[in-house]
Design a protein around this motif. Structure first.
Motif, PDB file in Angstrom:
ATOM      1  N   ILE A 155       0.658  -1.143  -0.062  1.00  0.00           N
ATOM      2  CA  ILE A 155       0.019  -0.118   0.024  1.00  0.00           C
ATOM      3  C   ILE A 155       0.853   1.323   0.274  1.00  0.00           C
ATOM      4  O   ILE A 155       0.696   2.160  -0.593  1.00  0.00           O
ATOM      5  N   GLU A 156       1.835   1.280   1.071  1.00  0.00           N
ATOM      6  CA  GLU A 156       2.759   2.518   0.866  1.00  0.00           C
ATOM      7  C   GLU A 156       4.125   1.933   1.384  1.00  0.00           C
ATOM      8  O   GLU A 156       4.182   1.156   2.445  1.00  0.00           O
ATOM      9  N   LYS A 157       5.200   2.231   0.668  1.00  0.00           N
ATOM     10  CA  LYS A 157       6.529   1.761   0.938  1.00  0.00           C
ATOM     11  C   LYS A 157       7.151   2.962   1.762  1.00  0.00           C
ATOM     12  O   LYS A 157       7.397   4.089   1.271  1.00  0.00           O
ATOM     13  N   VAL A 158       7.602   2.804   3.137  1.00  0.00           N
ATOM     14  CA  VAL A 158       8.206   3.508   3.908  1.00  0.00           C
ATOM     15  C   VAL A 158       9.679   3.390   4.292  1.00  0.00           C
ATOM     16  O   VAL A 158      10.095   2.281   4.339  1.00  0.00           O
ATOM     17  N   VAL A 159      10.464   3.970   3.790  1.00  0.00           N
ATOM     18  CA  VAL A 159      12.057   3.932   3.957  1.00  0.00           C
ATOM     19  C   VAL A 159      12.668   5.039   4.829  1.00  0.00           C
ATOM     20  O   VAL A 159      12.372   6.175   4.759  1.00  0.00           O
TER      21      VAL A 159
END
Length: 226
Positions: A73-77
């Protein structure tokens, strides 16, 4: 005579009575019904015929099911910020516990241990002896250049002689000279004692006489200066 007749008569009566008494066997009603005492008549046990269980049906192998890949859904780095290069109220450069130091003269780079617990700086030297010229004391010694692996002879004016207490408890006399020491943008002329540091990992030790109001030491880092 009369007594014998009486005895014979009694014997005859007894024999005739036994002949008239017949043993009583169980009647037909008693044979069909259980005894009055409440005991059940013996029942003959009949073993059931052997039963054979049917064989189970053969198992069918299930076909493997491939699960679809998870939907992102959302890639957090998360990015780790680079370590700070300066700090403190004076915005001093932050150095590690081990740094490369330029020693001038003769212009060689030595790996140094940065030690805030040491009051002064010291350097490994060999063939140390004092000479006098025109009434001035000089210290002549050799230093190993790690780049060429050759001994470099140096001569510097003696500033003074100090007595240093060693870990064994005895005292050692050391000559003190002045050298230019450079680490990154830091360049200071400081006093350096000459001694045998062959038992130590690093040939040069930087103490507080160079670090005070000059740099902040982070012992978790090494070789921070280029």
């Amino acid at each position: 005579m009369k007594a014998g007749l009486v005895i014979s008569a009694l014997v005859w009566l007894m024999l005739s009575g036994c002949a008239q008494v017949q043993p009583q066997g169980p009647t037909s009603q008693q044979a069909e019904s259980p005894a009055v005492s409440g005991e059940s008549p013996p029942v003959e046990s009949v073993s059931p015929p052997d039963q054979v269980c049917p064989l189970p049906p053969p198992c069918t192998l299930a076909e493997p099911v491939e699960c679809p890949p998870p939907k992102v859904i959302e890639k957090v780095v998360y990015k780790t910020p680079p370590p700070a290069k300066t700090g403190g109220e004076l915005n001093l450069p932050i150095i590690g516990e081990v740094e490369d130091v330029m020693v001038e003269p003769p212009g060689m780079i030595l790996e140094a241990r940065i030690d805030t617990g040491a009051e002064s700086s010291s350097m490994h030297a060999e063939n140390i002896h004092m000479v006098e010229r025109d009434g001035i004391s000089y210290v002549r010694f050799t230093v190993l250049d790690p780049k060429t692996n050759k001994q470099v002879e140096m001569e510097r004016k003696r500033q003074r002689t100090v007595r240093i207490k060693r870990q064994t408890g005895d005292f050692e006399r050391r000559y003190v000279i002045k050298l230019w020491l450079s680490m990154g943008n830091i360049k200071e002329m400081v006093e350096v004692t000459l001694t045998d540091r062959s038992d130590f990992e690093f040939p040069l030790l930087i103490g507080r006489n160079l670090l005070t109001d000059t740099a902040i030491v982070d012992v978790s880092r090494k070789h921070t200066l280029k």
